[in-house]
Design an enzyme around this catalytic site. Structure first.
Site, PDB file in Angstrom:
ATOM      1  N   LYS A  18     -19.123 -21.808  41.799  1.00  0.00           N
ATOM      2  CA  LYS A  18     -19.427 -22.910  40.897  1.00  0.00           C
ATOM      3  C   LYS A  18     -20.554 -22.563  39.918  1.00  0.00           C
ATOM      4  O   LYS A  18     -20.452 -22.839  38.724  1.00  0.00           O
ATOM      5  CB  LYS A  18     -19.857 -24.097  41.752  1.00  0.00           C
ATOM      6  CG  LYS A  18     -19.466 -25.426  41.237  1.00  0.00           C
ATOM      7  CD  LYS A  18     -19.352 -26.454  42.369  1.00  0.00           C
ATOM      8  CE  LYS A  18     -20.456 -26.387  43.400  1.00  0.00           C
ATOM      9  NZ  LYS A  18     -21.670 -27.084  42.970  1.00  0.00           N
ATOM     10  N   ARG A  93     -20.911 -36.063  44.426  1.00  0.00           N
ATOM     11  CA  ARG A  93     -20.494 -35.410  45.664  1.00  0.00           C
ATOM     12  C   ARG A  93     -19.536 -36.250  46.474  1.00  0.00           C
ATOM     13  O   ARG A  93     -19.070 -35.816  47.530  1.00  0.00           O
ATOM     14  CB  ARG A  93     -21.714 -35.115  46.527  1.00  0.00           C
ATOM     15  CG  ARG A  93     -22.541 -34.031  45.921  1.00  0.00           C
ATOM     16  CD  ARG A  93     -23.291 -33.324  46.979  1.00  0.00           C
ATOM     17  NE  ARG A  93     -23.743 -32.036  46.474  1.00  0.00           N
ATOM     18  CZ  ARG A  93     -24.522 -31.229  47.142  1.00  0.00           C
ATOM     19  NH1 ARG A  93     -24.925 -31.561  48.334  1.00  0.00           N
ATOM     20  NH2 ARG A  93     -24.878 -30.081  46.623  1.00  0.00           N
ATOM     21  N   ARG A 127     -23.034 -12.476  52.812  1.00  0.00           N
ATOM     22  CA  ARG A 127     -24.118 -12.471  51.830  1.00  0.00           C
ATOM     23  C   ARG A 127     -25.406 -11.869  52.374  1.00  0.00           C
ATOM     24  O   ARG A 127     -25.801 -12.125  53.493  1.00  0.00           O
ATOM     25  CB  ARG A 127     -24.419 -13.905  51.375  1.00  0.00           C
ATOM     26  CG  ARG A 127     -23.332 -14.472  50.519  1.00  0.00           C
ATOM     27  CD  ARG A 127     -23.834 -15.566  49.652  1.00  0.00           C
ATOM     28  NE  ARG A 127     -24.364 -16.694  50.422  1.00  0.00           N
ATOM     29  CZ  ARG A 127     -24.595 -17.887  49.888  1.00  0.00           C
ATOM     30  NH1 ARG A 127     -24.368 -18.087  48.606  1.00  0.00           N
ATOM     31  NH2 ARG A 127     -25.062 -18.849  50.619  1.00  0.00           N
ATOM     32  N   ARG A 160     -29.272 -15.027  55.343  1.00  0.00           N
ATOM     33  CA  ARG A 160     -29.893 -16.349  55.471  1.00  0.00           C
ATOM     34  C   ARG A 160     -29.428 -17.054  56.736  1.00  0.00           C
ATOM     35  O   ARG A 160     -28.288 -16.901  57.153  1.00  0.00           O
ATOM     36  CB  ARG A 160     -29.558 -17.203  54.245  1.00  0.00           C
ATOM     37  CG  ARG A 160     -30.254 -16.708  53.003  1.00  0.00           C
ATOM     38  CD  ARG A 160     -29.761 -17.359  51.748  1.00  0.00           C
ATOM     39  NE  ARG A 160     -29.021 -18.607  51.979  1.00  0.00           N
ATOM     40  CZ  ARG A 160     -28.724 -19.450  51.009  1.00  0.00           C
ATOM     41  NH1 ARG A 160     -29.098 -19.200  49.781  1.00  0.00           N
ATOM     42  NH2 ARG A 160     -28.038 -20.534  51.249  1.00  0.00           N
ATOM     43  N   ARG A 171     -20.393 -27.097  57.051  1.00  0.00           N
ATOM     44  CA  ARG A 171     -20.543 -27.520  55.654  1.00  0.00           C
ATOM     45  C   ARG A 171     -19.190 -27.698  54.988  1.00  0.00           C
ATOM     46  O   ARG A 171     -18.994 -28.585  54.167  1.00  0.00           O
ATOM     47  CB  ARG A 171     -21.382 -26.495  54.890  1.00  0.00           C
ATOM     48  CG  ARG A 171     -22.865 -26.854  54.884  1.00  0.00           C
ATOM     49  CD  ARG A 171     -23.586 -25.994  53.900  1.00  0.00           C
ATOM     50  NE  ARG A 171     -23.203 -24.599  54.102  1.00  0.00           N
ATOM     51  CZ  ARG A 171     -24.040 -23.575  54.060  1.00  0.00           C
ATOM     52  NH1 ARG A 171     -25.297 -23.789  53.811  1.00  0.00           N
ATOM     53  NH2 ARG A 171     -23.627 -22.347  54.240  1.00  0.00           N
TER      54      ARG A 171
END
Ligand SMILES: [Zn+2]
Length: 219
Positions: A18, A93, A127, A160, A171
């Site tokens: 995004k 959202r 990541r 992370r 999520r």
């Protein structure tokens, strides 16, 4: 050349790209990219009553209620120049917020960057972020030249805490439950533009631009 003012919202699950597409779009269309996070930070910095409320939610890590989120967005959008149009990222959202936004400024393009849960997990769990310059690498997609070391500044790379598969899955579930119904909402309004965001960055952008041109926003 922009023919019709683009009043766009951008949404999709984490890992859909995004941020990248938002930047490309705002550059190409010559309209500001407005991040919800920034709107919140400005409100907090302003030290307003609203800002203090937001700060409480941010520090406690809980989700702010729609009324508060909507009030901040309304307050901050008033201060921005939206006459050329905009691309909004991170808000709305859920359908409640989408409804509210339509009353503030009628959205005429809702871009849904769709990727499967499997792909989101693959992208996010690989990541590696630099502890110094914050640049993000990916184990397989864009690995650093030396394992564990940032190719840009030499800093140490780390994974992370919120990039574990468990957290990512949670999520994604929240996205499906809360945010994804906006696709139906915007489809009914006739402004949904759904894109297969599992393609590489330039192809996703090409798809968006093709559709935008077809819709008469840009020539
Ligand atoms: Zn670095």
């Amino acid at each position: 050349m922009v023919r019709k003012k683009v009043k766009a919202v951008l949404f999709g699950p984490q890992g859909c790209g995004k941020g990248t597409q938002g930047n490309l779009l705002s550059d190409r269309l010559g309209v500001p990219l407005i991040g919800a996070g920034e709107l919140f930070r400005s409100e907090i910095t302003a030290g307003s009553q609203l800002g203090k409320l937001v700060q409480d939610y941010v520090s406690s890590g809980t989700l702010a209620p729609d009324e508060l989120v909507n009030a901040v967005v309304a307050n901050q959008l008033k201060r921005l120049d939206l006459t050329r149009g905009y691309v909004l990222d991170g808000y709305p959202r859920n359908i409640e917020q989408a409804n509210y936004l339509d009353r503030l400024t009628k959205v005429n393009l809702a871009i849904y960057l769709k990727i499967s849960d499997q792909e989101a997990v693959r992208r996010l769990s690989g990541r590696l972020q630099c502890s110094a310059c914050k640049f993000v690498f990916h184990e397989t997609e864009s690995p650093p030249a030396k394992p564990g070391i940032c190719s840009i500044c030499g800093g140490k790379l780390y994974r992370r805490d919120d990039d574990t598969e468990d957290v990512i899955r949670r999520r994604l579930a929240a996205f499906h439950f809360m945010t994804e119904p906006m696709a139906t909402y915007y489809r009914q309004r006739g402004v949904l533009l759904q894109v297969n965001a599992e393609q590489s960055i330039p192809y996703v952008f090409q798809d968006i631009m093709k559709k935008i041109i077809k819709l008469g926003f840009f020539a």
